[in-house]
Design an enzyme around this catalytic site. Structure first.
Site, PDB file in Angstrom:
ATOM      1  N   CYS A 138     -11.271  21.171  96.758  1.00 14.46           N
ATOM      2  CA  CYS A 138     -10.560  19.911  96.528  1.00 14.46           C
ATOM      3  C   CYS A 138     -10.602  19.041  97.773  1.00 14.46           C
ATOM      4  O   CYS A 138      -9.780  19.193  98.681  1.00 14.46           O
ATOM      5  CB  CYS A 138      -9.114  20.181  96.115  1.00 14.46           C
ATOM      6  SG  CYS A 138      -8.205  18.676  95.765  1.00 14.46           S
ATOM      7  N   CYS A 141      -7.440  16.973  98.309  1.00 17.21           N
ATOM      8  CA  CYS A 141      -6.288  17.706  98.844  1.00 17.21           C
ATOM      9  C   CYS A 141      -6.488  18.045 100.327  1.00 17.21           C
ATOM     10  O   CYS A 141      -5.570  17.955 101.123  1.00 17.21           O
ATOM     11  CB  CYS A 141      -6.084  19.043  98.136  1.00 17.21           C
ATOM     12  SG  CYS A 141      -6.443  19.095  96.392  1.00 17.21           S
ATOM     13  N   ASP A 142      -7.689  18.472 100.681  1.00 19.23           N
ATOM     14  CA  ASP A 142      -7.874  19.112 101.985  1.00 19.23           C
ATOM     15  C   ASP A 142      -8.703  18.307 102.983  1.00 19.23           C
ATOM     16  O   ASP A 142      -8.776  18.662 104.157  1.00 19.23           O
ATOM     17  CB  ASP A 142      -8.568  20.470 101.786  1.00 19.23           C
ATOM     18  CG  ASP A 142      -7.786  21.375 100.851  1.00 19.23           C
ATOM     19  OD1 ASP A 142      -6.552  21.344 100.925  1.00 19.23           O
ATOM     20  OD2 ASP A 142      -8.402  22.105 100.051  1.00 19.23           O
TER      21      ASP A 142
END
Ligand code: NDP
Length: 316
Positions: A138, A141-142
């Site tokens: 992701c 997200c990261d």
């Protein structure tokens, strides 16, 4: 066998939000949070800082956010069972929900079991290897993690997700490589052109990552050209899987209508599925947005739809 007004399957933002709304509407929901199927809390449990969930201007850790969701749902009386649902019988009402140790009947059912990002079995990418230490699925997200800043990043895949993630990562990495197994992108024309024309993106055609190496975090990878069989070592800080998601619907065993990729089909703008009394929320019915906030919003919709449907059926 005990009959519940509402059973919720799944414990991500969609499931817990549905539970908060349903519990506050006195539906006394029973929520299966899962056990072997993955951590309670869903995909956010495997991420670090969440900076795009509104209400947390300084960001919040994914697991901490999900603990808040769970606590809030329990505060209003949601009964939470830490077990997986193994099967459901939707052929008659009340529906039958069979967990690993319990079986209950449900007048209404909300399915919020999410989707799992597909991963490949590449040496070095597994749990306990470099998974979540440079290898993730992701970028949104990261991607902002300090380990990726101004370093070479590799995205695996050739679809819209891969292109979108690669473009997103150009904000952080020194250079972003799209590693695709064929010589043509699957992504839509407009997205493909963006990738092809982006000065910081390079596409490694007909290629596959063979091995991920490092110390505490990812440092290098081996990339193989699938046509020439040539293997090259390259410096790398991040490897992002973007080869699609698999919605978690195995336990439904084909009883609900799904699309060709396996996502539960809902009536547009609602959480109604192909079976009356069964509602779907979150990533299990959403191939497009897949964000915590959209999942939470659809969980709210499912609880309101279920509440109105139960009331319409005279089940108070
Ligand atoms: P897709 O299924 O469209 O693409 C998956 C990609 O991963 C393909 O390029 C595929 O390669 C590759 N892949 C699959 N399995 C493997 C494997 N075992 N080894 C190597 N490569 C592999 O998934 P997406 O998540 O990209 O998209 C899902 C849906 O969501 C699509 O309909 C997409 O259009 C949509 N979407 C739209 C967005 C937008 O419009 N902004 C953003 C994100 C998604 P190959 O091409 O060779 O099959």
């Amino acid at each position: 066998m005990e009959t519940k007004k509402l059973v919720i399957v799944g414990s991500g933002p969609a499931g817990y939000t549905a539970a908060i709304y349903a519990a506050r509407a006195n539906l006394e929901p029973l929520l299966y949070e899962g056990f072997m199927s993955g951590p309670s809390g869903g995909q956010l449990m495997t991420t670090t800082e969440v900076e795009n969930y509104p209400g947390f201007p300084e960001g919040i850790l994914g697991p901490e956010l999900m603990t808040h969701f769970r606590t809030q749902s329990a505060r209003f009386g949601t009964q939470i069972l830490t077990e997986d649902v193994e099967s459901v019988d939707l052929s008659q009402r009340p529906f039958v929900v069979k967990g690993s140790t319990t079986t209950v009947q449900a007048e209404a059912l909300i399915i919020a079991t999410g989707a799992t990002a597909k991963r490949l079995e590449i040496e070095g990418t597994g749990d306990g290897e470099f998974w979540q230490r440079g290898v993730t699925s992701c970028a949104v997200c990261d991607g902002a993690a300090p380990i990726f800043k101004n370093r070479p990043l590799f995205v695996i895949g050739g679809g819209d997700s891969a292109v979108e993630e690669a473009i997103f990562l150009t904000k952080y990495g020194s250079r972003v490589y799209l590693v695709h197994r064929r010589d043509q992108l699957r992504a839509s024309k407009i997205m493909a052109e963006r990738a092809l024309n982006h000065p910081k993106i390079e596409i490694l055609w007909n290629s596959a990552i063979e091995k991920v190496m490092g110390d505490q975090v990812v440092r290098n990878i081996l990339v193989k050209n699938l046509q020439t069989q040539e293997v090259q070592e390259r410096e790398a800080a991040g490897v992002f899987f973007a080869i699609g998601h698999q919605p978690n619907t195995q336990f439904i065993n084909g009883q609900l209508e799904t699309n060709e990729a396996g996502y539960i089909v809902v009536r547009p703008g609602t959480s109604y599925t192909s079976i009356e009394g069964v509602f779907a929320a979150g990533d299990v019915q959403d191939p497009t947005y897949r964000q915590a906030v959209t999942a939470a919003g659809s969980g709210c919709m499912a609880a309101l739809d279920a509440e109105r449907w139960l009331s319409h059926m005279g089940i108070e």
